[in-house]
Design an enzyme around this catalytic site. Structure first.
Site, short mmCIF file in Angstrom:
data_model
loop_
_atom_site.label_atom_id
_atom_site.label_comp_id
_atom_site.label_asym_id
_atom_site.label_seq_id
_atom_site.Cartn_x
_atom_site.Cartn_y
_atom_site.Cartn_z
N GLU A 90 -1.01 5.60 15.35
CA GLU A 90 -0.33 6.89 15.41
C GLU A 90 -0.80 7.71 16.61
OE1 GLU A 90 -0.58 6.08 10.88
OE2 GLU A 90 -1.69 5.57 12.70
N TRP A 124 -9.06 -1.64 1.85
CA TRP A 124 -9.22 -0.61 2.88
C TRP A 124 -9.86 0.65 2.32
CZ3 TRP A 124 -6.85 4.26 3.01
CH2 TRP A 124 -5.82 4.47 2.08
N PHE A 159 -10.71 1.85 13.41
CA PHE A 159 -11.03 2.21 14.79
C PHE A 159 -10.09 3.27 15.37
CE2 PHE A 159 -13.45 -1.97 15.96
CZ PHE A 159 -14.41 -1.64 15.03
N ASP A 160 -9.21 3.84 14.53
CA ASP A 160 -8.44 5.01 14.99
C ASP A 160 -9.23 6.30 14.78
OD1 ASP A 160 -8.11 4.39 12.26
OD2 ASP A 160 -6.26 5.53 12.11
N TRP A 194 -5.00 1.44 13.78
CA TRP A 194 -3.72 2.10 13.55
C TRP A 194 -3.39 2.94 14.77
CZ3 TRP A 194 -1.33 0.15 9.51
CH2 TRP A 194 -2.08 -0.39 8.46
N ASP A 204 0.82 -1.21 0.00
CA ASP A 204 0.00 0.00 0.00
C ASP A 204 0.86 1.26 0.00
OD1 ASP A 204 0.80 -0.76 2.68
OD2 ASP A 204 -0.41 0.93 3.38
N GLU A 205 0.27 2.34 -0.50
CA GLU A 205 0.84 3.69 -0.40
C GLU A 205 2.30 3.72 -0.83
OE1 GLU A 205 -2.00 5.47 3.15
OE2 GLU A 205 -0.08 4.56 3.70
#
Length: 530
Positions: free
Chosen positions: A437, A360, A386-387, A435, A292-293
């Site tokens: 962060e 996603w 769920f972030d 996630w 991804d990304e």
């Protein structure tokens, strides 16, 4: 009960189940493991009788309770384990406390049950913030209680490498920590917490996690995210990169241009890592390789990589990315392991047909993957990231955006009715993503996951949240209280949970979905220019 069984009937009579009760049959170990507070003793004629029924699926079971005790029929150890979890939910909340001993009434019921989906997952990002082994094991216990069976561990990202490597020791010596961490909302000016952050799991830790999870019918799915998200890897071994330059372990969030080289030394490096992971975890039916990304600019600018692409007869760097991921998937297949990717890897093309795709960016790209014959695990941002905050309120702790509610999760349909039967058949499961962060500690993990993961469990087991879910959830929260889960109350956070408030309205889910739709409505729109 959560998740609600397929068939639940009240019967007359009840039974008093005490600590030290006897259990008999050929699947008794699974029942004893699921009910440790009962200290069950094997016996020739048990108060709990558990038998294998070959007519049932591996995860299916029948549970009957009444004045004569408890009878369980199950297709295999997993079914017996889940029957025992359902039996536990028939007991009072106090049975979930660690205090030994006790006697509890069991009402008379008949349950017949089997899951709708084989993949019922939670993704846990331990790369952005590291969580020690004890927190992973606790999460496995909570998953097992809710009949969730796939723990997707995101072990690697720009911000950290989280597993020991005997073959490449600089990965855990250098890449497992960063000197500081960005704090605040991503739209704010970047500020830092000047405190080092890090950690990693030893191979012995992974072996313990794998065995602990398997005993509770949870499969660990490790993720080594490549070829992008590679800053941490290139901090230790810059020669594996497309440019050879050294990167630092990233101390802020977002997408980095750091990318691994697709040349043979990188493939050799990654297959060695796969061997270490699989050897440590034990039985590893799935490995996630990300995809991804990915910022492909350095591949396009490299004369050596361009020449290698030409030697393979590939036209574009996107074709090269597809080739690279397929080469890794081939290596995993040789080891008896199936590859999982994020949806960008599918869009790039060239995947093995047995590769699982996690869409996603939305179920639109998931439908394209299913139509192409790939099995799909539903993982869309809305409502399974769920972030995101649970409400558009300044009382909520810092989150990437707002708002994904329990009701949103409960309303999700992993296999949409408008898909064809063939497309729906390729939806093998559903998974929520956490996630981290903005999830710095275990208390925030609890807050973000629960009770939204209760709704996930119901959808994953039944295919949809059954009528009366809200009332059953309110009843279920007493069990979480007894265990000590610091979930988000349905009415909003406790005063001590209102940490680091974000500004309401900064990023709304609908705005994110509009941006994602623009990225994914046409497959070609995701292909970078040469």
């Amino acid at each position: 009960m959560i998740p609600r069984p397929g068939l639940f009937s009240d019967l007359s009579g009840s039974y008093e189940l005490s600590s030290g009760a006897t259990v008999s049959g050929d699947l008794l170990d699974a029942v004893r493991l699921a009910l440790p507070m009962l200290d069950l003793r094997p016996g020739d004629s048990g108060e709990i009788d558990v038998r294998r029924d070959p007519a049932l699926g591996e995860e299916a079971y029948r549970l009957t309770t009444g004045s004569r005790g408890v009878e369980i029929a199950a297709g295999g150890p997993a079914g017996a384990f889940y029957a025992a979890q359902s039996l536990h939910q028939l007991l009072p909340d106090a049975s979930y406390r660690l205090a030994g001993g006790g006697s509890w009434p069991v009402p008379g019921v008949r349950i017949e049950d089997a899951p709708r989906f084989g993949w019922r997952g939670l993704h846990f990002d331990v790369a952005r913030h590291f969580f020690p082994k004890r927190e992973v094991l606790r999460l496995v216990d909570l998953m097992a209680m809710h009949k969730l069976n796939r723990l997707h561990l995101h072990l690697v990202d720009d911000q950290g490498w989280r597993v020991e490597s005997k073959a490449y020791p600089l990965l855990h010596e250098v890449s497992s920590h960063r000197p500081r961490t960005a704090v605040g909302h991503h739209r704010d000016p970047v500020t830092y917490e000047e405190i080092p952050h890090g950690g990693y799991y030893t191979l012995d830790d992974l072996a313990e996690i794998g065995a602990y999870a398997r005993a509770r019918n949870v499969t660990v799915v490790p993720e080594i995210d490549v070829p992008g998200h590679a800053s941490a890897i290139l901090a230790a071994y810059p020669a594996l990169g497309a440019t050879g330059e050294r990167y630092d372990v990233l101390d802020r969030w977002g997408i980095s241009p750091a990318i691994l080289s697709p040349l043979p030394p990188t493939v050799e490096f990654l297959t060695t890592i796969f061997d270490e992971l699989i050897g440590a975890l034990g039985e590893t039916p799935y490995v996630h390789i990300g995809g991804d990304e990915v910022v492909l600019d350095h591949w396009a600018a490299s004369a050596e990589i361009s020449a290698y692409r030409d030697s393979l007869g590939l036209a574009t760097v996107n074709d090269l990315q597809g080739w690279f991921l397929r080469r890794l998937a081939d290596a995993l297949a040789e080891r008896g392991t199936r590859t999982v990717v994020w949806d960008e890897a599918f869009v790039s093309g060239g995947l093995r047909q047995d590769t699982l795709v996690m869409p996603w960016r939305g179920m639109g790209v998931g439908r394209r993957a299913a139509a192409a014959g790939h099995d799909v695990v539903a993982t869309p941002v809305f409502p399974l990231y769920f972030d995101y905050a649970e409400a558009a309120s300044a009382d909520e702790p810092l989150a990437i955006g707002e708002a994904i509610t329990v009701a949103d999760v409960a309303a999700f349909r992993p296999a949409p009715e408008e898909w064809t039967d063939e497309e729906r058949a390729h939806v093998v499961g559903v998974q929520a993503q956490l996630w981290t962060e903005r999830v710095p500690d275990a208390r925030t993990v609890d807050y973000r996951l629960w009770p939204r993961a209760c709704a996930l469990a119901e959808v994953a087991w039944s295919g949809t949240a059954a009528d009366g879910f809200e009332g059953r959830l309110e009843r279920h929260l007493g069990r979480l209280d007894a265990i000590g889960v610091e979930y988000r109350p349905l009415a909003g956070p406790h005063p001590w949970q209102r940490r680091r408030p974000h500004r309401p309205g900064v990023v709304r889910v609908d705005a994110v979905l509009e941006r994602i739709d623009a990225m994914t409505h046409d497959a070609e729109s995701t292909r970078p220019s040469m």
